[in-house]
Design a protein around this motif. Structure first.
Motif, PDB file in Angstrom:
ATOM      1  N   LYS A 190      53.221  35.989  -1.785  1.00  0.00           N
ATOM      2  CA  LYS A 190      53.272  34.587  -1.342  1.00  0.00           C
ATOM      3  C   LYS A 190      54.719  34.282  -1.011  1.00  0.00           C
ATOM      4  N   THR A 191      54.938  33.648   0.134  1.00  0.00           N
ATOM      5  CA  THR A 191      56.324  33.325   0.478  1.00  0.00           C
ATOM      6  C   THR A 191      56.380  31.996   1.231  1.00  0.00           C
ATOM      7  N   ASP A 192      57.446  31.247   1.027  1.00  0.00           N
ATOM      8  CA  ASP A 192      57.601  29.963   1.719  1.00  0.00           C
ATOM      9  C   ASP A 192      58.388  30.161   3.009  1.00  0.00           C
ATOM     10  N   ALA A 193      57.928  29.498   4.075  1.00  0.00           N
ATOM     11  CA  ALA A 193      58.714  29.517   5.313  1.00  0.00           C
ATOM     12  C   ALA A 193      59.955  28.667   5.087  1.00  0.00           C
ATOM     13  N   THR A 194      61.054  29.052   5.746  1.00  0.00           N
ATOM     14  CA  THR A 194      62.295  28.316   5.492  1.00  0.00           C
ATOM     15  C   THR A 194      62.524  27.207   6.516  1.00  0.00           C
ATOM     16  N   ASN A 195      61.820  27.251   7.665  1.00  0.00           N
ATOM     17  CA  ASN A 195      62.092  26.258   8.709  1.00  0.00           C
ATOM     18  C   ASN A 195      60.819  25.609   9.262  1.00  0.00           C
ATOM     19  N   PHE A 196      59.728  25.683   8.502  1.00  0.00           N
ATOM     20  CA  PHE A 196      58.445  25.081   8.916  1.00  0.00           C
ATOM     21  C   PHE A 196      57.666  24.834   7.626  1.00  0.00           C
ATOM     22  N   PRO A 197      56.936  23.722   7.529  1.00  0.00           N
ATOM     23  CA  PRO A 197      56.219  23.451   6.277  1.00  0.00           C
ATOM     24  C   PRO A 197      55.008  24.373   6.111  1.00  0.00           C
ATOM     25  N   ALA A 198      55.293  25.644   5.847  1.00  0.00           N
ATOM     26  CA  ALA A 198      54.204  26.621   5.720  1.00  0.00           C
ATOM     27  C   ALA A 198      54.499  27.595   4.602  1.00  0.00           C
ATOM     28  N   GLN A 199      53.405  28.158   4.098  1.00  0.00           N
ATOM     29  CA  GLN A 199      53.503  29.193   3.067  1.00  0.00           C
ATOM     30  C   GLN A 199      52.612  30.336   3.550  1.00  0.00           C
ATOM     31  N   ILE A 200      53.086  31.583   3.407  1.00  0.00           N
ATOM     32  CA  ILE A 200      52.290  32.727   3.857  1.00  0.00           C
ATOM     33  C   ILE A 200      51.716  33.422   2.627  1.00  0.00           C
ATOM     34  N   LEU A 201      50.401  33.689   2.646  1.00  0.00           N
ATOM     35  CA  LEU A 201      49.740  34.438   1.571  1.00  0.00           C
ATOM     36  C   LEU A 201      49.363  35.807   2.111  1.00  0.00           C
ATOM     37  N   PHE A 202      49.624  36.860   1.342  1.00  0.00           N
ATOM     38  CA  PHE A 202      49.303  38.223   1.779  1.00  0.00           C
ATOM     39  C   PHE A 202      48.087  38.704   0.989  1.00  0.00           C
ATOM     40  N   LEU A 203      46.940  38.873   1.686  1.00  0.00           N
ATOM     41  CA  LEU A 203      45.663  39.138   1.012  1.00  0.00           C
ATOM     42  C   LEU A 203      44.909  40.305   1.628  1.00  0.00           C
ATOM     43  N   ARG A 204      43.861  40.774   0.955  1.00  0.00           N
ATOM     44  CA  ARG A 204      42.911  41.712   1.563  1.00  0.00           C
ATOM     45  C   ARG A 204      42.169  40.947   2.657  1.00  0.00           C
ATOM     46  N   ASP A 205      41.959  41.575   3.794  1.00  0.00           N
ATOM     47  CA  ASP A 205      41.375  40.820   4.918  1.00  0.00           C
ATOM     48  C   ASP A 205      39.985  40.265   4.612  1.00  0.00           C
ATOM     49  N   ASP A 206      39.186  41.023   3.830  1.00  0.00           N
ATOM     50  CA  ASP A 206      37.815  40.567   3.539  1.00  0.00           C
ATOM     51  C   ASP A 206      37.797  39.256   2.742  1.00  0.00           C
ATOM     52  N   ASP A 207      38.881  39.003   2.000  1.00  0.00           N
ATOM     53  CA  ASP A 207      38.920  37.803   1.158  1.00  0.00           C
ATOM     54  C   ASP A 207      39.344  36.554   1.935  1.00  0.00           C
ATOM     55  N   ILE A 208      39.930  36.774   3.134  1.00  0.00           N
ATOM     56  CA  ILE A 208      40.537  35.639   3.841  1.00  0.00           C
ATOM     57  C   ILE A 208      39.525  34.551   4.254  1.00  0.00           C
TER      58      ILE A 208
END
Ligand SMILES: Nc1ncnc2c1ncn2[C@@H]1O[C@H](COP(=O)(O)OP(=O)(O)OP(=O)(O)O)[C@@H](O)[C@H]1O
Ligand SMILES: O=P(O)(O)OC[C@H]1O[C@H](OP(=O)(O)OP(=O)(O)O)[C@H](O)[C@@H]1O
Ligand SMILES: [Mg+2]
Length: 287
Positions: free
Chosen positions: A39-57
């Motif tokens: 999980k990581t926060d974007a530094t210049n846009f109000p977004a957070q990226i989650l890294f998951l197994r594709d089937d769970d998305i």
């Protein structure tokens, strides 16, 4: 839960990961994705990226835990989750196909009646068989599907095909295509107004990136009296830019050319008198 950020789920590692990350970066969203970070926060846009197994998305997006997700259309359709497909992303193109042993004399879909078919996509396969009035046994397995016929596990397979080399190297031939897939962006149906606004901004950026990839910037020199003829092959964004050259009777013409029409039109442009043609990639294109 914070309603003012977009939580975007992408595949942690696999065939979609690199292009998903690249797309987000090309949209100008910066973040630190240190190894092993899920999980990581974007530094210049109000977004957070989650890294998951594709089937769970799709499930995470349906539940609203993630607001957006990037998955193969095949995975999204198979999951049957209640999400919106908001954009096709143009990468990870493949198809879901039925394959049988190469030596099998295949005469059409009714050949599959009473047979067993190994697949990771029981829902899509089931729908296809039903639509074609075929009753077959679906044998669900989670990977290495193409091995099934040669070890007597099933008569046929239904799996992802791209180049066809996996089918070939396992003694199989492709006989039916049941679904054409590419990576898609899916969205939750429970977005707040702020999140919907952020999604609109993101889609605008994605479309600009895609548009730029489909087009090239073209510069060429030509006799001034050839401009009209050459311009017919370069509709550009509005009209080409014409700049005079230091040589009397010559000019430089700048425009945009569609990638798909490039080779066909470039010959016509040369025949019409163009020379010194330069073709340059475009980074972003806003119409
Ligand atoms: N050979 C291929 N060519 C192009 N696209 C493909 C190919 N194989 C799979 N894909 C696409 O890429 C998606 C992800 O494939 P991948 O093999 O990484 O999935 P996975 O092994 O299920 O990953 P995960 O570990 O996240 O569950 C597939 O769902 C499909 O949309
Ligand atoms: O037609 P082709 O170009 O050969 O591609 C098709 C193969 O690609 C995918 O497998 P992948 O290589 O991702 O392996 P995996 O599913 O076992 O992880 C898919 O499951 C097929 O087996
Ligand atoms: Mg998977």
């Amino acid at each position: 839960m914070n309603d003012d950020i977009l939580r975007i789920a992408i595949q942690k590692s696999g065939r979609l990961s690199e292009d998903s990350l690249k797309l987000i970066k090309e949209c100008g969203i910066r973040f630190d994705n240190g190894a092993g970070k899920l999980k990581t926060d974007a530094t210049n846009f109000p977004a957070q990226i989650l890294f998951l197994r594709d089937d769970d998305i799709p499930g995470y997006v349906e539940d609203g835990v993630a607001h957006l997700g990037i998955v193969g259309g095949n995975v999204s359709e198979e999951s049957d989750k209640n999400v919106d497909t908001v954009h096709k992303l143009g990468f990870s193109k493949c198809r879901l196909s039925i394959g049988v042993l190469s030596e099998h004399q295949y005469d059409g879909v009714h050949d599959l009646e009473g047979k067993s078919i190994a697949t990771t996509y029981p829902r899509l396969l089931g729908k296809y068989l039903e639509a074609n009035g075929v009753k077959a046994q679906i044998h669900e397995i989670s990977g290495s599907v193409e091995i099934a016929p040669s070890i007597g596990l099933a008569d046929a397979v239904c799996d992802i095909v791209s180049s066809g080399s996996t089918l070939l190297s396992n003694g199989l031939k492709e006989v039916e295509t049941i679904f054409r897939s590419e990576a898609v962006m899916i969205a939750s149906k429970q977005l707040s107004q702020t999140q919907q606004g952020l999604l609109d901004q993101l889609l605008f950026r994605i479309k600009s990136v895609q548009e730029a990839k489909n087009n090239k910037y073209i510069l060429l020199n030509c006799p001034t009296d050839a401009v009209e003829n050459i311009s017919r092959f370069l509709p550009g964004m509005r009209a080409p830019t014409i700049l005079p050259l230091a040589t009397e009777g010559w000019c430089s013409l700048h425009s945009v050319i569609n990638e798909n029409e490039f080779w066909e039109n470039i010959e016509k442009i040369r025949q019409a008198g163009a020379e010194g043609i330069l073709v340059i990639p475009i980074e972003k294109m806003i119409q």
